[in-house]
Scaffold this motif. Sequence first.
Motif, PDB file in Angstrom:
ATOM      1  N   LEU A 167      -1.710  -3.099   6.581  1.00  0.00           N
ATOM      2  CA  LEU A 167      -1.436  -2.546   7.914  1.00  0.00           C
ATOM      3  C   LEU A 167      -2.626  -2.819   8.812  1.00  0.00           C
ATOM      4  O   LEU A 167      -3.681  -2.176   8.695  1.00  0.00           O
ATOM      5  N   GLU A 205       1.793   1.913  14.519  1.00  0.00           N
ATOM      6  CA  GLU A 205       1.427   1.937  13.089  1.00  0.00           C
ATOM      7  C   GLU A 205       2.183   3.050  12.353  1.00  0.00           C
ATOM      8  O   GLU A 205       2.504   2.898  11.168  1.00  0.00           O
ATOM      9  N   ILE A 222       4.414   2.897   8.880  1.00  0.00           N
ATOM     10  CA  ILE A 222       4.301   3.833   7.748  1.00  0.00           C
ATOM     11  C   ILE A 222       5.685   4.441   7.446  1.00  0.00           C
ATOM     12  O   ILE A 222       6.103   4.510   6.282  1.00  0.00           O
ATOM     13  N   ALA A 271      -4.254  -5.493  -2.004  1.00  0.00           N
ATOM     14  CA  ALA A 271      -2.786  -5.507  -1.870  1.00  0.00           C
ATOM     15  C   ALA A 271      -2.130  -6.191  -3.066  1.00  0.00           C
ATOM     16  O   ALA A 271      -1.039  -5.798  -3.491  1.00  0.00           O
ATOM     17  N   TYR A 315      -2.197   4.509  -1.050  1.00  0.00           N
ATOM     18  CA  TYR A 315      -2.885   3.904   0.098  1.00  0.00           C
ATOM     19  C   TYR A 315      -4.333   3.607  -0.259  1.00  0.00           C
ATOM     20  O   TYR A 315      -4.909   4.196  -1.191  1.00  0.00           O
ATOM     21  N   LYS A 328      -4.759   0.025   4.678  1.00  0.00           N
ATOM     22  CA  LYS A 328      -4.883   0.267   6.121  1.00  0.00           C
ATOM     23  C   LYS A 328      -6.246  -0.226   6.612  1.00  0.00           C
ATOM     24  O   LYS A 328      -7.289   0.224   6.135  1.00  0.00           O
ATOM     25  N   VAL A 350      -0.076   0.881   0.675  1.00  0.00           N
ATOM     26  CA  VAL A 350      -0.452   0.406   2.013  1.00  0.00           C
ATOM     27  C   VAL A 350      -1.967   0.299   2.083  1.00  0.00           C
ATOM     28  O   VAL A 350      -2.678   1.267   1.782  1.00  0.00           O
ATOM     29  N   ALA A 366       7.743   1.879   5.742  1.00  0.00           N
ATOM     30  CA  ALA A 366       7.302   1.680   4.354  1.00  0.00           C
ATOM     31  C   ALA A 366       7.839   2.804   3.470  1.00  0.00           C
ATOM     32  O   ALA A 366       8.269   2.560   2.332  1.00  0.00           O
ATOM     33  N   LEU A 370      -0.622   8.305   7.349  1.00  0.00           N
ATOM     34  CA  LEU A 370      -0.454   7.527   6.114  1.00  0.00           C
ATOM     35  C   LEU A 370      -0.612   8.440   4.890  1.00  0.00           C
ATOM     36  O   LEU A 370       0.210   8.410   3.963  1.00  0.00           O
ATOM     37  N   THR A 379       1.081  -7.052   8.641  1.00  0.00           N
ATOM     38  CA  THR A 379       1.810  -6.620   9.840  1.00  0.00           C
ATOM     39  C   THR A 379       1.512  -7.399  11.118  1.00  0.00           C
ATOM     40  O   THR A 379       2.281  -7.293  12.072  1.00  0.00           O
ATOM     41  N   VAL A 425       1.854  -3.291   1.654  1.00  0.00           N
ATOM     42  CA  VAL A 425       1.700  -3.649   3.073  1.00  0.00           C
ATOM     43  C   VAL A 425       0.216  -3.676   3.412  1.00  0.00           C
ATOM     44  O   VAL A 425      -0.532  -2.780   3.002  1.00  0.00           O
TER      45      VAL A 425
END
Length: 284
Positions: free
Chosen positions: A68, A77, A81, A175, A125, A94, A92, A84, A118, A5, A66
Amino acid sequence: MILVTTAGKVGAETARLLAGQREPVRILVRDPVKAEPLAQAGAEVVVGDLGVPATVDAAMKGVSAVVLVSPAIPAEELNVIAGAVRAGVGHVVKITSKSSIDSPIARRRDQAEIENGLIAGGLGYTLLKNNAYMQNFLMSAPAIAGTSSFGSAAGDGRIGMIDTRDVAAVAAAIASSPADHVGKTYWPTGPESLSYPDAAAVFSTVLGRPITFHPLTYSEQKQAMVEAGVPEHIAEMNTQAITLFAEGDSDWVTGDVPSILGRPARTFAQFVHDNAAAFSASRR
Ligand SMILES: NC(=O)c1ccc[n+]([C@@H]2O[C@H](COP(=O)([O-])OP(=O)(O)OC[C@H]3O[C@@H](n4cnc5c(N)ncnc54)[C@H](OP(=O)(O)O)[C@@H]3O)[C@@H](O)[C@H]2O)c1
């Protein structure tokens, strides 16, 4: 496709690593000129702003995961989310820190709000609750280069600080292969917990000249950041966090980096070595 991001310290390195592994990676930036090296490294650069949902939605097309990372303004942020969720993203990662909804530090309250958003969003996540970054010392680089001394309100408090290149490596690894990390929280750190006086000793050894540490009061610390160009409200949050260092708040080390990456986390000596030019600029 993995979306990163922002192109700051962690984001740029994450995109560079993924591109180097031939993973399709897209990075959202406000200024494409700054991101030219990332485009050359093979990342797809898209122009957008996390505060503008339409640009976030455009960046989400075809994205499976993602990373983040941003200055962690909740509205921005939470836009990511929501984007997404709309795009059906699977996972994600984070980038965050110690956080709680009742922390005295605004950034930690903000991080907790984002983490809760999130988790409530129902996506896969992983939270990376990183210890303090070694790269924070780059703010003191002009002082170290010019006066061979640096100050802090951290006192003798030890910090399990981590190199942002390792944060990026962990984010990239998760990721690109999230299955084993769904719903998990990690606490990435470097390999050792060091005080600022310890850090001065490492600087002296690696740079080959004596570097000294001098204690600062709360207001001296905040003023030094403001003079270095940090906005006042961010300088306030950072100074609060540094004051907590003095109380042992960041004196923790985990094995999360080696267990995820299969190699040791970078040492502070490695960080100083790799950035020696910045700490010695006036002597070149
Ligand atoms: N510092 C620490 O010790 C520490 C420790 C643990 C966790 N963290 C967390 O790490 C995160 C920060 O990561 P970092 O150090 O990689 O950040 P960073 O180097 O400060 O970079 C921030 C990036 O975000 C971009 N950006 C800001 N607002 C944006 C927007 N609205 N839209 C698009 N891009 C935007 C900036 O782009 P421009 O160039 O356009 O301004 C910049 O590239 C935060 O969540 C922080 O809480 C930090």
